[in-house]
Design an enzyme around this catalytic site. Structure first.
Site, PDB file in Angstrom:
ATOM      1  N   ASP A  34       0.855  -1.202   0.000  1.00 30.63           N
ATOM      2  CA  ASP A  34       0.000   0.000   0.000  1.00 30.63           C
ATOM      3  C   ASP A  34       0.886   1.247   0.000  1.00 30.63           C
ATOM      4  O   ASP A  34       0.568   2.247  -0.656  1.00 30.63           O
ATOM      5  CB  ASP A  34      -0.892   0.001   1.259  1.00 30.63           C
ATOM      6  CG  ASP A  34      -1.955  -1.095   1.202  1.00 30.63           C
ATOM      7  OD1 ASP A  34      -2.764  -1.203   2.117  1.00 30.63           O
ATOM      8  OD2 ASP A  34      -1.937  -1.857   0.185  1.00 30.63           O
ATOM      9  N   ASP A  38       0.666   4.250  -2.562  1.00 33.00           N
ATOM     10  CA  ASP A  38       0.412   5.646  -2.158  1.00 33.00           C
ATOM     11  C   ASP A  38       1.505   6.581  -2.674  1.00 33.00           C
ATOM     12  O   ASP A  38       1.227   7.701  -3.124  1.00 33.00           O
ATOM     13  CB  ASP A  38       0.318   5.741  -0.627  1.00 33.00           C
ATOM     14  CG  ASP A  38      -0.912   5.003  -0.094  1.00 33.00           C
ATOM     15  OD1 ASP A  38      -0.956   4.694   1.110  1.00 33.00           O
ATOM     16  OD2 ASP A  38      -1.815   4.704  -0.925  1.00 33.00           O
ATOM     17  N   SER A  83     -38.789  -3.133 -12.410  1.00 37.26           N
ATOM     18  CA  SER A  83     -38.803  -3.947 -11.190  1.00 37.26           C
ATOM     19  C   SER A  83     -38.691  -5.400 -11.590  1.00 37.26           C
ATOM     20  O   SER A  83     -38.565  -5.717 -12.769  1.00 37.26           O
ATOM     21  CB  SER A  83     -40.139  -3.719 -10.461  1.00 37.26           C
ATOM     22  OG  SER A  83     -40.226  -2.372 -10.114  1.00 37.26           O
ATOM     23  N   LEU A  84     -38.779  -6.273 -10.591  1.00 37.38           N
ATOM     24  CA  LEU A  84     -38.717  -7.711 -10.856  1.00 37.38           C
ATOM     25  C   LEU A  84     -39.918  -8.363 -10.188  1.00 37.38           C
ATOM     26  O   LEU A  84     -40.259  -8.027  -9.050  1.00 37.38           O
ATOM     27  CB  LEU A  84     -37.448  -8.306 -10.208  1.00 37.38           C
ATOM     28  CG  LEU A  84     -36.191  -8.353 -11.033  1.00 37.38           C
ATOM     29  CD1 LEU A  84     -35.026  -8.792 -10.171  1.00 37.38           C
ATOM     30  CD2 LEU A  84     -36.366  -9.282 -12.218  1.00 37.38           C
ATOM     31  N   LYS A 115     -28.891 -12.648  -6.187  1.00 39.72           N
ATOM     32  CA  LYS A 115     -29.543 -11.333  -6.098  1.00 39.72           C
ATOM     33  C   LYS A 115     -28.857 -10.547  -4.983  1.00 39.72           C
ATOM     34  O   LYS A 115     -29.137 -10.713  -3.809  1.00 39.72           O
ATOM     35  CB  LYS A 115     -31.027 -11.490  -5.820  1.00 39.72           C
ATOM     36  CG  LYS A 115     -31.803 -10.170  -5.919  1.00 39.72           C
ATOM     37  CD  LYS A 115     -33.321 -10.371  -5.880  1.00 39.72           C
ATOM     38  CE  LYS A 115     -34.073  -9.065  -6.078  1.00 39.72           C
ATOM     39  NZ  LYS A 115     -33.801  -8.051  -5.021  1.00 39.72           N
ATOM     40  N   GLU A 170     -25.459  -3.680  -9.171  1.00 36.52           N
ATOM     41  CA  GLU A 170     -25.815  -3.467  -7.770  1.00 36.52           C
ATOM     42  C   GLU A 170     -24.553  -3.047  -7.022  1.00 36.52           C
ATOM     43  O   GLU A 170     -23.559  -3.780  -6.995  1.00 36.52           O
ATOM     44  CB  GLU A 170     -26.386  -4.770  -7.186  1.00 36.52           C
ATOM     45  CG  GLU A 170     -27.225  -4.582  -5.963  1.00 36.52           C
ATOM     46  CD  GLU A 170     -28.708  -4.291  -6.304  1.00 36.52           C
ATOM     47  OE1 GLU A 170     -29.059  -4.221  -7.497  1.00 36.52           O
ATOM     48  OE2 GLU A 170     -29.485  -4.118  -5.361  1.00 36.52           O
ATOM     49  N   LYS A 286     -33.215 -15.392 -15.385  1.00 39.19           N
ATOM     50  CA  LYS A 286     -33.487 -14.639 -16.619  1.00 39.19           C
ATOM     51  C   LYS A 286     -33.453 -15.582 -17.816  1.00 39.19           C
ATOM     52  O   LYS A 286     -32.583 -16.458 -17.894  1.00 39.19           O
ATOM     53  CB  LYS A 286     -32.416 -13.552 -16.831  1.00 39.19           C
ATOM     54  CG  LYS A 286     -32.299 -12.592 -15.670  1.00 39.19           C
ATOM     55  CD  LYS A 286     -31.133 -11.638 -15.799  1.00 39.19           C
ATOM     56  CE  LYS A 286     -31.068 -10.760 -14.561  1.00 39.19           C
ATOM     57  NZ  LYS A 286     -29.945  -9.799 -14.597  1.00 39.19           N
TER      58      LYS A 286
HETATM   59  C1  LIG Z   1     -32.655  -6.291 -15.670  1.00 42.88           C
HETATM   60  C2  LIG Z   1     -33.624  -6.931 -14.692  1.00 42.88           C
HETATM   61  C3  LIG Z   1     -34.911  -6.090 -14.649  1.00 42.88           C
HETATM   62  C4  LIG Z   1     -33.968  -8.332 -15.146  1.00 42.88           C
HETATM   63  C5  LIG Z   1     -32.977  -6.980 -13.331  1.00 42.88           C
HETATM   64  N1  LIG Z   1     -33.431  -6.163 -12.377  1.00 42.88           N
HETATM   65  C6  LIG Z   1     -32.849  -6.163 -11.155  1.00 42.88           C
HETATM   66  N2  LIG Z   1     -33.383  -5.292 -10.241  1.00 42.88           N
HETATM   67  C7  LIG Z   1     -34.714  -4.765 -10.564  1.00 42.88           C
HETATM   68  C8  LIG Z   1     -35.458  -4.409  -9.341  1.00 42.88           C
HETATM   69  N3  LIG Z   1     -34.706  -3.547  -8.477  1.00 42.88           N
HETATM   70  C9  LIG Z   1     -35.373  -2.717  -7.636  1.00 42.88           C
HETATM   71  N4  LIG Z   1     -34.637  -1.980  -6.784  1.00 42.88           N
HETATM   72  C10 LIG Z   1     -35.295  -1.147  -5.952  1.00 42.88           C
HETATM   73  C11 LIG Z   1     -36.706  -1.071  -5.947  1.00 42.88           C
HETATM   74  C12 LIG Z   1     -37.403  -1.874  -6.847  1.00 42.88           C
HETATM   75  N5  LIG Z   1     -36.738  -2.698  -7.683  1.00 42.88           N
HETATM   76  C13 LIG Z   1     -33.300  -3.851  -8.261  1.00 42.88           C
HETATM   77  C14 LIG Z   1     -32.594  -4.410  -9.433  1.00 42.88           C
HETATM   78  C15 LIG Z   1     -31.749  -7.027 -10.876  1.00 42.88           C
HETATM   79  C16 LIG Z   1     -31.083  -7.099  -9.642  1.00 42.88           C
HETATM   80  C17 LIG Z   1     -30.021  -8.002  -9.491  1.00 42.88           C
HETATM   81  C18 LIG Z   1     -29.314  -8.054  -8.198  1.00 42.88           C
HETATM   82  N6  LIG Z   1     -29.765  -7.340  -7.173  1.00 42.88           N
HETATM   83  O1  LIG Z   1     -28.313  -8.783  -8.070  1.00 42.88           O
HETATM   84  C19 LIG Z   1     -29.634  -8.821 -10.599  1.00 42.88           C
HETATM   85  N7  LIG Z   1     -28.610  -9.713 -10.495  1.00 42.88           N
HETATM   86  N8  LIG Z   1     -30.304  -8.737 -11.774  1.00 42.88           N
HETATM   87  C20 LIG Z   1     -31.327  -7.872 -11.932  1.00 42.88           C
HETATM   88  N9  LIG Z   1     -31.939  -7.838 -13.145  1.00 42.88           N
END
Ligand SMILES: CC(C)(C)c1nc(N2CCN(c3ncccn3)CC2)c2cc(C(N)=O)c(N)nc2n1
Length: 327
Positions: A34, A38, A83-84, A115, A170, A286
């Site tokens: 480190d 630096d 959203s998902l 996730k 994320e 997916k």
């Molecule tokens: C592109 C899609 C829509 C399929 C999608 N959407 C995601 N999210 C949507 C809802 N999100 C959300 N966040 C806050 C409030 C409501 N929805 C947070 C991200 C994904 C989140 C993750 C993860 N967390 O690791 C992931 N590996 N793949 C994602 N893929």
């Protein structure tokens, strides 16, 4: 030293520091101490101070931004961050698979991803340069947190190829950093964060980038918003390409040939998630082929080609175990 010599020296210093960063943060095997890092950074900053016209936006010295902002600028997502839908058990996963297979002709392969329990963000690169980072916000309008995201060492300030694209991922705080931060907060009599997700969101919503820079945040990229001339045909190819460009994806993702394999993957992680250095709250499944995603399309707020399998909240499990034990 004249400007030409300085330019040469600066390019060499930047290259060395970018390599040290990659060794340290991505390969987890630094080749220098480190202290040496630096000293090298100090040399770069001093030389840039003498030749400010030679400072480039992707220089490692530009990671920790300037003065605190007084507010975040709002940004519009050209491609909404949706959203998902959720599944809470195996039957609901099978329902998702039946609906998806009903909507397309051929067999469907899936990609499963952990996730990550953090803050969804969007990164925009123009000709390979990181130009803007934003929170998901309500999916259409987010906040410009570019200066804070620049402090995340795993976000490259320049891609390995000069593509213009917008990627999603994320941002998260590793469990160890979360525990250390809360110890520090409690030692100072401050309110600790309830969980790593709140700590990551709280850190990225700081107006002063110097605070975000100290929070040891990290990121996994998982999707593409806009990528004009991309010839890629599947989500798994995209993940591989993002990695090639120097963008960090989660190493645990897996291509599954059918829903049985998805269910095996999900069950495997229900109990192994405690071994991870970061928190996850489920698995995202997916449809892999992009043409099949297009055929399946979206509901009002989420894709028909993806679903989140949600783990039961941990405290619930702990509580149940206590009851069983006490009986
Ligand atoms: C592109 C899609 C829509 C399929 C999608 N959407 C995601 N999210 C949507 C809802 N999100 C959300 N966040 C806050 C409030 C409501 N929805 C947070 C991200 C994904 C989140 C993750 C993860 N967390 O690791 C992931 N590996 N793949 C994602 N893929």
């Amino acid at each position: 030293m004249n400007e030409a010599e300085a330019k040469q020296k600066l390019e060499s210093l930047r290259e060395q520091l970018d390599r040290y960063n990659y060794e340290y943060h991505v390969e987890d095997k630094p080749s220098v101490s480190d202290y040496e890092y630096d000293m090298k950074m100090r040399e770069l900053i001093e030389l840039e101070g003498k030749f400010p016209e030679l400072i480039t936006p992707d220089s490692p010295s530009q990671r920790v931004g300037g003065p605190p902002l007084d507010a975040f600028v709002k940004v519009q997502h050209n491609v909404p961050m949706l959203s998902l839908g959720n599944a809470f058990n195996e039957e609901e996963l099978r329902d998702f698979d039946r609906r998806a297979r009903g909507g397309v002709e051929e067999d469907i392969e899936y990609v499963c991803e952990l996730k990550i329990d953090g803050l969804a963000v969007s990164l925009t690169y123009e000709e390979g340069l990181f130009v803007r980072g934003a929170t998901r916000g309500d999916g259409t309008t987010g906040e410009d947190i570019t200066k804070n995201l620049r402090t995340i060492r795993n976000i490259p300030l320049r891609l390995k190829e000069n593509h213009s694209l917008e990627v999603r991922g994320e941002a998260y705080m590793p469990k160890k950093s979360f525990l250390a931060l809360n110890e520090e907060k409690e030692a100072n009599g401050d309110e600790p964060f309830a969980n790593p997700r709140n700590a990551a969101a709280g850190s990225l919503r700081q107006l002063d980038p110097k605070i975000a820079a100290k929070r040891n945040l990290d990121i996994f990229l998982y999707g593409v918003g806009e990528w004009e001339d991309s010839p890629l045909e599947s989500h798994s190819e995209r993940l591989e390409k993002l990695e090639e460009l120097g963008l960090k994806t989660n190493p645990e993702w897996k291509k599954c040939k059918d829903i049985e394999e998805v269910i095996d993957y999900v069950n495997g992680w229900v109990e192994h998630r405690m071994n991870l250095d970061y928190e996850i709250d489920g698995i995202v499944i997916k449809v892999d082929r992009l043409d099949q995603q297009d055929v399946l399309g979206f509901t009002a707020k989420s894709p028909r080609w993806a679903i989140a399998y949600k783990f039961p909240a941990e405290e619930a499990i702990t509580h149940l175990k206590d009851i069983e034990l006490s009986v």
